[in-house]
Write a protein that holds these residues in place. Structure first.
Motif, mmCIF file in Angstrom:
data_model
loop_
_atom_site.group_PDB
_atom_site.id
_atom_site.type_symbol
_atom_site.label_atom_id
_atom_site.label_comp_id
_atom_site.label_asym_id
_atom_site.label_seq_id
_atom_site.Cartn_x
_atom_site.Cartn_y
_atom_site.Cartn_z
ATOM 1 N N VAL A 193 0.720 -1.107 0.126
ATOM 2 C CA VAL A 193 0.070 -0.019 0.072
ATOM 3 C C VAL A 193 0.897 1.219 0.069
ATOM 4 N N ASN A 194 2.137 1.135 0.289
ATOM 5 C CA ASN A 194 2.992 2.263 0.176
ATOM 6 C C ASN A 194 3.383 2.598 -1.294
ATOM 7 N N ASN A 195 3.317 1.758 -2.193
ATOM 8 C CA ASN A 195 3.355 2.198 -3.709
ATOM 9 C C ASN A 195 2.215 2.620 -3.985
ATOM 10 N N MET A 196 1.740 3.861 -4.257
ATOM 11 C CA MET A 196 0.527 4.555 -4.599
ATOM 12 C C MET A 196 0.247 4.031 -6.024
ATOM 13 N N GLU A 197 1.133 4.330 -6.918
ATOM 14 C CA GLU A 197 0.909 3.875 -8.376
ATOM 15 C C GLU A 197 0.488 2.444 -8.583
ATOM 16 N N GLU A 198 0.988 1.486 -7.838
ATOM 17 C CA GLU A 198 0.701 0.244 -7.959
ATOM 18 C C GLU A 198 -0.729 -0.065 -7.409
ATOM 19 N N LEU A 199 -0.894 0.534 -6.322
ATOM 20 C CA LEU A 199 -2.218 0.501 -5.514
ATOM 21 C C LEU A 199 -3.276 1.047 -6.372
ATOM 22 N N ASN A 200 -2.963 2.229 -7.026
ATOM 23 C CA ASN A 200 -4.181 2.660 -7.773
ATOM 24 C C ASN A 200 -4.577 1.753 -9.004
ATOM 25 N N ARG A 201 -3.394 1.465 -9.655
ATOM 26 C CA ARG A 201 -3.655 0.383 -10.794
ATOM 27 C C ARG A 201 -4.313 -0.898 -10.321
ATOM 28 N N VAL A 202 -4.027 -1.291 -9.316
ATOM 29 C CA VAL A 202 -4.840 -2.674 -8.746
ATOM 30 C C VAL A 202 -6.202 -2.403 -8.494
ATOM 31 N N SER A 203 -6.490 -1.257 -7.900
ATOM 32 C CA SER A 203 -7.769 -0.620 -7.565
ATOM 33 C C SER A 203 -8.614 -0.549 -8.594
ATOM 34 N N ALA A 204 -7.985 0.137 -9.749
ATOM 35 C CA ALA A 204 -8.665 0.131 -10.971
ATOM 36 C C ALA A 204 -9.147 -1.073 -11.584
ATOM 37 N N GLN A 205 -8.149 -2.139 -11.654
ATOM 38 C CA GLN A 205 -8.633 -3.371 -12.141
ATOM 39 C C GLN A 205 -9.681 -4.161 -11.619
ATOM 40 N N CYS A 206 -9.729 -4.043 -10.190
ATOM 41 C CA CYS A 206 -10.636 -4.633 -9.483
ATOM 42 C C CYS A 206 -11.947 -3.950 -9.537
ATOM 43 N N GLN A 207 -11.932 -2.668 -9.698
ATOM 44 C CA GLN A 207 -13.349 -1.960 -9.812
ATOM 45 C C GLN A 207 -13.933 -2.153 -10.875
ATOM 46 N N ASP A 208 -13.056 -2.157 -12.032
ATOM 47 C CA ASP A 208 -13.506 -2.309 -13.384
ATOM 48 C C ASP A 208 -14.122 -3.683 -13.407
ATOM 49 N N ASP A 209 -13.556 -4.748 -12.939
ATOM 50 C CA ASP A 209 -14.126 -6.188 -13.073
ATOM 51 C C ASP A 209 -15.458 -6.162 -12.484
ATOM 52 N N ILE A 210 -15.704 -5.508 -11.308
ATOM 53 C CA ILE A 210 -17.070 -5.454 -10.735
ATOM 54 C C ILE A 210 -17.971 -4.567 -11.527
ATOM 55 N N LEU A 211 -17.679 -3.322 -11.789
ATOM 56 C CA LEU A 211 -18.622 -2.876 -12.632
ATOM 57 C C LEU A 211 -18.920 -3.315 -13.971
ATOM 58 N N ARG A 212 -18.210 -4.275 -14.628
ATOM 59 C CA ARG A 212 -18.369 -5.007 -15.730
ATOM 60 C C ARG A 212 -19.115 -6.333 -15.357
ATOM 61 N N GLY A 213 -19.187 -6.573 -14.211
ATOM 62 C CA GLY A 213 -19.684 -8.092 -13.864
ATOM 63 C C GLY A 213 -21.308 -8.181 -14.070
ATOM 64 N N ASP A 214 -21.832 -9.314 -13.947
ATOM 65 C CA ASP A 214 -22.918 -9.851 -14.525
ATOM 66 C C ASP A 214 -23.661 -10.052 -13.241
ATOM 67 N N ILE A 215 -25.034 -9.449 -12.889
ATOM 68 C CA ILE A 215 -25.893 -9.681 -11.840
ATOM 69 C C ILE A 215 -26.490 -11.064 -12.269
ATOM 70 N N PRO A 216 -26.622 -12.097 -11.487
ATOM 71 C CA PRO A 216 -27.362 -13.162 -11.833
ATOM 72 C C PRO A 216 -28.936 -12.869 -11.806
ATOM 73 N N GLN A 217 -29.666 -13.298 -12.818
ATOM 74 C CA GLN A 217 -30.642 -13.119 -13.018
ATOM 75 C C GLN A 217 -32.064 -13.082 -11.766
ATOM 76 N N ASP A 218 -31.765 -14.240 -11.155
ATOM 77 C CA ASP A 218 -32.549 -14.360 -10.039
ATOM 78 C C ASP A 218 -32.248 -13.243 -8.827
ATOM 79 N N MET A 219 -31.078 -13.099 -8.734
ATOM 80 C CA MET A 219 -30.294 -11.760 -7.744
ATOM 81 C C MET A 219 -31.190 -10.379 -8.307
ATOM 82 N N ALA A 220 -31.016 -9.997 -9.505
ATOM 83 C CA ALA A 220 -31.631 -8.968 -10.010
ATOM 84 C C ALA A 220 -32.953 -8.759 -10.191
ATOM 85 N N ASP A 221 -33.631 -9.915 -10.146
ATOM 86 C CA ASP A 221 -35.262 -10.041 -9.808
ATOM 87 C C ASP A 221 -35.569 -9.753 -8.425
#
Length: 861
Positions: A193-221
């Motif tokens: 966490v002391n490497n802010m550049e790496e922290l921001n890069r990994v954070s962006a990857q994780c968040q992008d994965d979730i925002l692109r993720g698919d909510i299962p149909q029964d959960m969405a319903d």
């Protein structure tokens, strides 16, 4: 490297291979001895490395040092590697006698790995739960924020917005459905966490994965059905928009996670699913990752539930504290308020009005501080937020009327009383002047009374000792209990300060009642020092003169911060002790280290003579270390029992002008010459030279006065000897030696003495073990000789002196090299002094006089 991966690699190396026998390998006795000694030296190195790392980890529990998760992982890898080698070395010494230790190491390491990679058990639930069905008991299902809201609505009848929770189980299903759990774990496991550049890069990857993720149909319903039900639950009201709020499992608990996660305001029902993913993604924002990693959490311990609430278009918003965080306990309630939505207030963008209400009389506002707010944030009809000027007249009008401040104060007292701790409460007043609570969580109070710094020396008090090594920091006071024998530990009173000549793991039996420990000798990485840190007993070691300087039953104060021991009770130090406080000890990281150390530093195998002193009873790393060290010393001590010793060890004769047939076997660095006969000056073994110095300094026994009865007893005993007994008498004396080690089997007539010693720079390695057997006299005279030797050994401060008939076993452990060598010299003198003494010890008074003579002439005070 992750501990789990390192542990897997280390444990894969644990394979038991049976060593060849000497006959099968053709290995000579001398080579076997040299190999054993190399294993022994390697074991001692591992022992010191392990104790050093354990001492460093325990020191972190003092709360004076900051550390991170990587420190714990790195320390565990070092410990596990050294323990694996320690067990290898021990089995190399003992022909794989202790293979059970591998299984114990694997079991303990796996338990530690489970602590470090703890996964929160998320209850299987519905995807959504209405707030009407939620109380604090459902914390693990809906998170802290939702649980607290449901609690205050359903148990206290406090007004909150209508709403429902999307459960942590829904988060788990979403992450599994998209295959994200392992992928995110791998990214974050080694992230610094002391490497802010790496922290921001990994954070962006994780968040992008979730925002692109698919909510299962029964959960969405399920989420959309709950949303529709919420928006229609009051047919008398116009349709309203929503707020989507984070409610992570650890959020609003002992760790606030304040401001780390996303909140979306004025959300239309059609936006709920996408905003839901936005809140999930905020679990891995840069600041959230930084927060939970520096607090010691792993992503496996976190899960995100979400609250979907009625959006309150507030006229006034604010935050109140049920106690003053700057003056805790001052009986004041602090209320902050602004016009409009509270977004600007919690983000620190607007200076609020402040109202101070007395907890003793909530009808009285004792202080009001106004500000000049000119704009406010409001909801628009299009599902967005807008900053607008204050309505006419509002700028000059206080946000709260006195009755509203009183009502808020009443809720503050009610919530604090219900939850049992001071509360941080978010509230709003809607367009209809209804007071609504949006959030209540524990108030983090970081302010504390200023502590006085501790002077190095307190004036006006007599300092008895100002030297030594601090094993555990702190201050302790009480009456001194000067320990004469470990048997007296049972008599140590509550509240005493234990004063002892040496350290011992047996002191653990009084650590629940002593206030400090002081010794003459000892090291900070020893077993007892480790126990003292575990029990947080202020401890000073190696003072050299505590047992002489400090009087039994005298009142003293031990300053194990500046290494001073005072006569009497020093009030300034005692006050400091009472004030000492460190909030770091309440962090999750600190608690994780504390849990891990329970599997590392606790010592259960204290007494080697106990029936429980077995490999399968090693339940901690410390147990394994202690067990291996003890068994290794026992194995080395028995080296002279090997068969065919005289013929196959490559021994060289030592010609020293004394009447013993002495041969030396060099294990490495013990002899400087290569001839078959050497003089004492050719020996470079420091412990041997110290012992031999004592032997050579004595005048060897000539004819002494003795009575006829004693002489006839000797003759009668000799006449009854078998041929095998005569062979025993005639055996040579052997010394296995290296630069720092000696195992000397000395045969003087009917007597057999074995002295083993290690004298090096590491105090934990150093020891002397002594064994005495034999005697060609009547029983009463042999027993008097045994009494003489054992009494003198006690004067030499041997830790353990055991006598069985005419056999003595004694040892001294963990003294400085100079102290070990001094005792070896006196042992050498004692060996010569006692030769054939049984012939003259025809009564107890004579025995006592010889004891007194030796102590007076040869033992230094």
């Amino acid at each position: 490297m992750k501990y789990k991966e390192a542990l897997k690699g280390i444990l894969q190396k644990i394979g038991v291979t049976t060593r060849q026998s000497r006959e099968a390998s053709g290995e000579l006795e001398k080579d076997i001895m040299a190999r054993k000694y190399e294993s022994f030296k390697g074991l001692l190195d591992c022992n010191n490395n392990i104790l050093g790392v354990m001492a460093d980890m325990e020191e972190k529990l003092s709360g004076e040092y900051l550390f991170d998760k990587q420190y714990i992982v790195h320390s565990l890898i070092t410990l596990t590697e050294n323990l694996k080698e320690l067990i290898d070395r021990l089995n190399g010494l003992t022909h794989n006698r202790y293979n059970a230790l591998y299984e114990q190491l694997s079991h303990i390491s796996t338990e530690i790995e489970d602590i470090l990679n703890a996964r929160r058990e998320i209850p299987t639930e519905s995807y959504t739960l209405p707030l009407d069905e939620i109380t604090k008991e459902r914390f693990n299902s809906v998170g802290g924020k939702n649980a607290n809201l449901g609690e205050i609505k359903n148990r206290l009848n406090v007004p909150i917005p209508a709403g429902f929770a999307i459960t942590a189980y829904a988060y788990k299903v979403f992450m599994q459905h998209n295959g994200m759990l392992e992928r995110i774990h791998d990214r974050l496991a080694t992230l610094s966490v002391n490497n802010m550049e790496e922290l921001n890069r990994v954070s962006a990857q994780c968040q992008d994965d979730i925002l692109r993720g698919d909510i299962p149909q029964d959960m969405a319903d399920a989420i959309l059905e709950s949303t529709a039900r919420l928006c229609k639950n009051d047919s008398s009201r116009d349709p309203f928009d929503l707020s989507i709020r984070s409610s992570a499992i650890e959020e609003d608990s002992d760790f606030s996670f304040a401001g780390q996660y996303a909140t979306f305001l004025n959300v239309t029902p059609q936006q709920v699913l996408q905003r839901y993913k936005g809140v999930l993604a905020s679990l891995f924002s840069s600041r959230a990752i930084f927060y939970y990693k520096t607090k010691g959490f792993t992503e496996n311990e976190l899960a995100m539930a979400v609250g979907v609430l009625e959006m309150v278009d507030s006229k006034v918003s604010g935050v109140m504290f049920s106690d003053d965080p700057n003056e805790p306990g001052s009986n004041k309630i602090i209320i902050n308020a602004i016009w409009g939505l509270g977004l600007c207030l919690v983000d620190g963008m607007v200076t609020p009005e402040t109202y101070v209400v007395s907890k003793d009389d909530i009808t009285r506002v004792i202080k009001t501080t106004t500000t000049e707010q000119v704009t406010m944030v409001v909801c628009t009809s299009k599902g967005s937020l807008k900053e607008v000027p204050l309505p006419d007249g509002a700028e000059a009008t206080p946000c709260l009327q006195d009755n509203q401040a009183t009502e808020l104060a009443r809720y503050a007292n009610l919530l604090e009383s219900h939850f049992g701790v001071a509360q941080d409460i978010e509230w709003v007043i809607d367009k209809n002047d209804r007071l609504i609570i949006l959030q209540s969580r524990p108030l983090v109070i970081t302010a504390r009374q200023e502590q006085k710094s501790l002077p190095i020396r307190i004036e006006g008090y007599k300092v008895l000792i100002d030297r030594g090594l601090i094993a555990c920091k702190g201050v302790g006071h009480g009456k001194a209990y000067v320990l004469k024998s470990e048997d007296d530990l049972i008599n140590v009173p509550d509240g005493a300060v234990l004063i002892a000549r040496h350290t011992s793991p047996k002191f653990v039996t009084v650590m629940n009642k002593v206030r400090a420990i002081v010794t003459d000798v000892g090291g900070t990485t020893g077993h007892m020092a480790s126990l003292a840190r575990e029990y947080q007993i202020p401890t000073i070691l190696d003072t050299e003169l505590a047992t002489v300087t400090i009087k039994h039953d005298s009142e003293i104060t031990v300053d194990a911060i500046n290494c001073n021991i005072y006569e009497g009770y020093v009030n300034e130090l005692i006050t400091y002790l009472e004030q000492k406080h460190d909030p770091f000890k309440n962090t999750h990281l600190f608690k994780t280290l504390s849990k891990v150390l329970k599997h590392i530093v606790i010592l259960n195998l204290v007494n080697p003579d106990s029936e429980d002193f077995k490999a399968e009873h090693c339940n901690t790393f410390h147990d394994i270390t202690r067990f291996a060290h003890e068994k290794a010393m026992m194995e080395m001590f028995s080296m002279t029992d090997m068969p065919s010793l005289q013929d196959s060890c490559g021994a060289v004769r030592v010609v020293a002008g004394i009447p013993i047939d002495l041969y030396a076997i060099d294990l490495g660095g013990g002899i400087s010459a290569t001839t078959k006969a050497i003089a004492p000056e050719h020996i470079t073994s420091e412990p041997f030279n110290a012992f031999f110095k004592g032997m050579l300094s004595m005048r060897w026994p000539q004819a002494r006065p003795f009575d006829v009865k004693g002489f006839m007893g000797m003759v009668a005993h000799s006449a009854s000897l078998s041929e095998a007994d005569y062979d025993e008498i005639a055996k040579r004396s052997f010394a296995f030696i290296s630069s720092n080690y000696m195992n000397f089997s000395i045969r003087l007539g009917y007597h057999l003495s074995t002295v083993e010693a290690f004298a090096g720079e590491h105090i934990n390695d150093n020891y002397i073990r002594f064994h005495f057997k034999g005697g060609g006299s009547t029983t009463d005279r042999r027993l008097r000789r045994v009494r003489l030797i054992s009494e003198i050994l006690r004067h030499l401060h041997f830790d353990m002196v055991r006598v069985r008939e005419d056999v003595i076993d004694a040892s001294v452990l963990k003294y400085k090299k100079s102290s070990i060598e001094k005792r070896l010299t006196m042992l050498g003198k004692l060996t010569v002094y006692t030769k054939q003494l049984d012939m003259v010890m025809y009564n107890d008074n004579i025995t006592d006089s010889y004891i007194e003579d030796f102590v007076e002439d040869h033992i230094e005070p």
